[in-house]
Each structure stands twice: as structure tokens, then as C-alpha cells.
Scaffold this active site. Sequence first.
Site, PDB file in Angstrom:
ATOM      1  N   HIS A 267       4.985  -8.488  -4.370  1.00 35.80           N
ATOM      2  CA  HIS A 267       3.522  -8.776  -3.805  1.00 35.80           C
ATOM      3  C   HIS A 267       3.374 -10.233  -4.191  1.00 35.80           C
ATOM      4  O   HIS A 267       2.627 -10.464  -5.231  1.00 35.80           O
ATOM      5  CB  HIS A 267       2.646  -7.885  -4.561  1.00 35.80           C
ATOM      6  CG  HIS A 267       2.509  -6.470  -4.092  1.00 35.80           C
ATOM      7  ND1 HIS A 267       1.615  -6.057  -3.392  1.00 35.80           N
ATOM      8  CD2 HIS A 267       3.217  -5.512  -4.587  1.00 35.80           C
ATOM      9  CE1 HIS A 267       1.796  -4.937  -2.968  1.00 35.80           C
ATOM     10  NE2 HIS A 267       2.904  -4.380  -3.902  1.00 35.80           N
TER      11      HIS A 267
ATOM     12  N   CYS B  41       6.245  -5.424   0.448  1.00 34.70           N
ATOM     13  CA  CYS B  41       6.193  -4.004  -0.378  1.00 34.70           C
ATOM     14  C   CYS B  41       6.113  -3.144   0.876  1.00 34.70           C
ATOM     15  O   CYS B  41       6.995  -2.749   1.488  1.00 34.70           O
ATOM     16  CB  CYS B  41       5.248  -3.874  -1.397  1.00 34.70           C
ATOM     17  SG  CYS B  41       5.945  -2.626  -2.611  1.00 34.70           S
TER      18      CYS B  41
ATOM     19  N   ILE C  32       5.532  -3.359  -7.503  1.00 38.93           N
ATOM     20  CA  ILE C  32       4.471  -2.102  -7.600  1.00 38.93           C
ATOM     21  C   ILE C  32       5.294  -0.876  -6.859  1.00 38.93           C
ATOM     22  O   ILE C  32       5.207  -0.952  -5.621  1.00 38.93           O
ATOM     23  CB  ILE C  32       3.171  -2.313  -7.409  1.00 38.93           C
ATOM     24  CG1 ILE C  32       2.383  -3.471  -7.928  1.00 38.93           C
ATOM     25  CG2 ILE C  32       2.431  -1.332  -7.690  1.00 38.93           C
ATOM     26  CD1 ILE C  32       1.256  -4.145  -7.614  1.00 38.93           C
ATOM     27  N   ARG C  33       5.620  -0.155  -7.460  1.00 38.83           N
ATOM     28  CA  ARG C  33       6.595   1.018  -6.978  1.00 38.83           C
ATOM     29  C   ARG C  33       7.329   0.529  -5.645  1.00 38.83           C
ATOM     30  O   ARG C  33       7.218   0.825  -4.592  1.00 38.83           O
ATOM     31  CB  ARG C  33       5.417   1.980  -6.439  1.00 38.83           C
ATOM     32  CG  ARG C  33       4.946   2.639  -7.646  1.00 38.83           C
ATOM     33  CD  ARG C  33       4.018   3.988  -7.172  1.00 38.83           C
ATOM     34  NE  ARG C  33       4.796   4.945  -6.667  1.00 38.83           N
ATOM     35  CZ  ARG C  33       4.339   5.581  -5.635  1.00 38.83           C
ATOM     36  NH1 ARG C  33       3.426   5.098  -4.879  1.00 38.83           N
ATOM     37  NH2 ARG C  33       5.147   6.613  -4.973  1.00 38.83           N
TER      38      ARG C  33
ATOM     39  N   ARG D 111      12.847   3.561  -0.847  1.00 36.32           N
ATOM     40  CA  ARG D 111      11.583   3.380  -1.050  1.00 36.32           C
ATOM     41  C   ARG D 111      11.526   3.978  -2.704  1.00 36.32           C
ATOM     42  O   ARG D 111      12.366   4.657  -3.224  1.00 36.32           O
ATOM     43  CB  ARG D 111      10.776   4.469  -0.637  1.00 36.32           C
ATOM     44  CG  ARG D 111      10.599   4.155   0.901  1.00 36.32           C
ATOM     45  CD  ARG D 111       9.810   5.053   1.741  1.00 36.32           C
ATOM     46  NE  ARG D 111       8.213   5.392   1.139  1.00 36.32           N
ATOM     47  CZ  ARG D 111       7.591   6.240   1.247  1.00 36.32           C
ATOM     48  NH1 ARG D 111       8.110   7.190   1.853  1.00 36.32           N
ATOM     49  NH2 ARG D 111       6.351   6.330   0.633  1.00 36.32           N
TER      50      ARG D 111
ATOM     51  N   GLY E 202       0.947  -1.029  -0.163  1.00 37.47           N
ATOM     52  CA  GLY E 202      -0.076  -0.025   0.170  1.00 37.47           C
ATOM     53  C   GLY E 202       0.933   1.138  -0.039  1.00 37.47           C
ATOM     54  O   GLY E 202       1.763   1.332  -0.799  1.00 37.47           O
ATOM     55  N   GLU E 203       0.738   2.178   0.791  1.00 38.87           N
ATOM     56  CA  GLU E 203       1.498   3.392   0.820  1.00 38.87           C
ATOM     57  C   GLU E 203       1.901   3.425   2.483  1.00 38.87           C
ATOM     58  O   GLU E 203       1.300   3.720   3.368  1.00 38.87           O
ATOM     59  CB  GLU E 203       0.621   4.556   0.669  1.00 38.87           C
ATOM     60  CG  GLU E 203       1.190   5.393  -0.344  1.00 38.87           C
ATOM     61  CD  GLU E 203       2.525   6.446   0.444  1.00 38.87           C
ATOM     62  OE1 GLU E 203       3.492   6.350  -0.015  1.00 38.87           O
ATOM     63  OE2 GLU E 203       2.154   6.648   1.583  1.00 38.87           O
ATOM     64  N   SER E 204       3.252   3.167   2.695  1.00 41.99           N
ATOM     65  CA  SER E 204       3.826   3.100   3.992  1.00 41.99           C
ATOM     66  C   SER E 204       3.549   4.480   4.637  1.00 41.99           C
ATOM     67  O   SER E 204       3.371   4.259   6.008  1.00 41.99           O
ATOM     68  CB  SER E 204       5.055   2.711   3.697  1.00 41.99           C
ATOM     69  OG  SER E 204       6.016   3.549   3.047  1.00 41.99           O
TER      70      SER E 204
ATOM     71  N   GLU F 292       1.152 -12.290  -2.830  1.00 46.36           N
ATOM     72  CA  GLU F 292      -0.246 -12.190  -2.608  1.00 46.36           C
ATOM     73  C   GLU F 292      -0.906 -12.316  -4.380  1.00 46.36           C
ATOM     74  O   GLU F 292      -2.042 -12.536  -4.320  1.00 46.36           O
ATOM     75  CB  GLU F 292      -0.880 -11.695  -1.963  1.00 46.36           C
ATOM     76  CG  GLU F 292      -1.167 -10.032  -2.048  1.00 46.36           C
ATOM     77  CD  GLU F 292       0.446  -9.255  -1.899  1.00 46.36           C
ATOM     78  OE1 GLU F 292       1.477  -9.730  -1.964  1.00 46.36           O
ATOM     79  OE2 GLU F 292      -0.074  -8.158  -2.111  1.00 46.36           O
TER      80      GLU F 292
HETATM   81  N1  GLN Z   1       5.697   2.908  -2.966  1.00 42.96           N
HETATM   82  C1  GLN Z   1       5.196   2.567  -1.719  1.00 42.96           C
HETATM   83  C2  GLN Z   1       5.639   3.053  -0.449  1.00 42.96           C
HETATM   84  O1  GLN Z   1       6.806   3.786  -0.514  1.00 42.96           O
HETATM   85  C3  GLN Z   1       4.948   0.976  -1.492  1.00 42.96           C
HETATM   86  C4  GLN Z   1       4.488   0.362  -2.830  1.00 42.96           C
HETATM   87  C5  GLN Z   1       3.589  -0.895  -2.641  1.00 42.96           C
HETATM   88  O2  GLN Z   1       3.220  -1.299  -1.213  1.00 42.96           O
HETATM   89  N2  GLN Z   1       3.232  -1.695  -3.583  1.00 42.96           N
HETATM   90  O3  GLN Z   1       4.960   2.905   0.822  1.00 42.96           O
END
Ligand code: GLN
Length: 191
Positions: free
Chosen positions: A170, A77, A134-135, A104, A45-47, A172
Amino acid sequence: MVGVLALQGDFSAHRQALAERGLVSCEVRKPQHLEGLTGLVLPGGESTTMLKLLDAFGLQQPLVEAITAGLPVLATCAGIILLAEEVRHPSQPSLGLLRVAVERNAYGRQLASTVAQLQVTDELPTPSLEGVFIRAPRVVRVGEGVKVLATRGEDPVLVRQGAILAATFHPELSPASPVVALFADMVRRKS
Ligand code: GLN
């Protein structure tokens, strides 16, 4: 019962992957949801957002206590970013429970997100493994007691430190992932 941190991010995909491995799960949003768990998933997600929500929901300290007590954890992630002892580019606070440093968004922006073939070590009982990135963060330092289970080129992408299994990708999102299978095994051994 495996708890999946469900403040933000792809917690539903994790619940689905656990169910496919025969593991019952629940969503963790409050400290009392951690009681009696046999495993815990910290999803992607977005940390930065997750950190703020952990704080707002009073979950930070209870999580640290549960993980320090040896609860099996699968972090993916953003999850590995939450656990790392050092977070760079941009730096941010973290729970500091996993002896790695991560950078990151190190593989580029959303457009550079990709599925990559990974190299596995003997620790993982599978000949081939794919990783959905993913990112994703990059692990730039691995500390003592942290085993590297898979790499992407030179970069460690799946590590294990005791009961913590952590990926920069990921698992999952890959059908029948050996990483989810390994976590399911860790949970069953412990319970
Ligand atoms: N880019 C996100 C972060 O820095 C992590 C991306 C992800 O969990 N797929 O939190």
C-alpha cells in the site's frame, strides 16, 4: 483528473496521497465517471467484494476498455488481484490485463500484516522503499513485458507493464511514497 475506484476499500487514502502530489482526483462508481480521466487508481480492499460490485455497477467492461486503451493505472493490493491474469488460493475471476499470477493472502492473516523494507531495481529512482503489507497477495509468476521494480526478498512486489503500475503493498499509506510519485509522473507525461 485521476479517477479512484471507490466501490470499497481504502480509496480515501489514495485521494489524499494523490492530492499531496498535486493531482486532482474524483471517485469512480459508474461507467460515466471514467470519461475524460488522465489516470486511474484501483485501491486495496477486498477483491472478491470489489469484483461483485464491479459487476453490479456495470463497471467491468468499461474499466477493461479504458485500461486497454492505455489509461495510466496504479493498482495496489486488491487492485493487483483485480488486474492479474491468474488468481490462486482461492482462485477467482479477474480482469486479466496484467501478465502476472498472484496468490491471495500469501503472507498470512491480518496479524502477519507488516511494514517491510524492499529492494529496489534501477527502474525506480529511489535508494530505499518501504512497503505496508496488509493481507497482501504474492506475485508468483511474472510474464513477458512485465518489469519488476521492487522485491521483498525473492518476491516481486512492484511491477510495471506499460501504463500499468501495480503493487502488492500500500504505497498510499507511506508518507511521500516514490511509487505514488512515479504514478504522478506517468499521468503527467500522458496528459
Ligand atoms: N486480502 C485481500 C484480497 O484478497 C487484499 C488485501 C488488501 O487489499 N489490503 O482481496
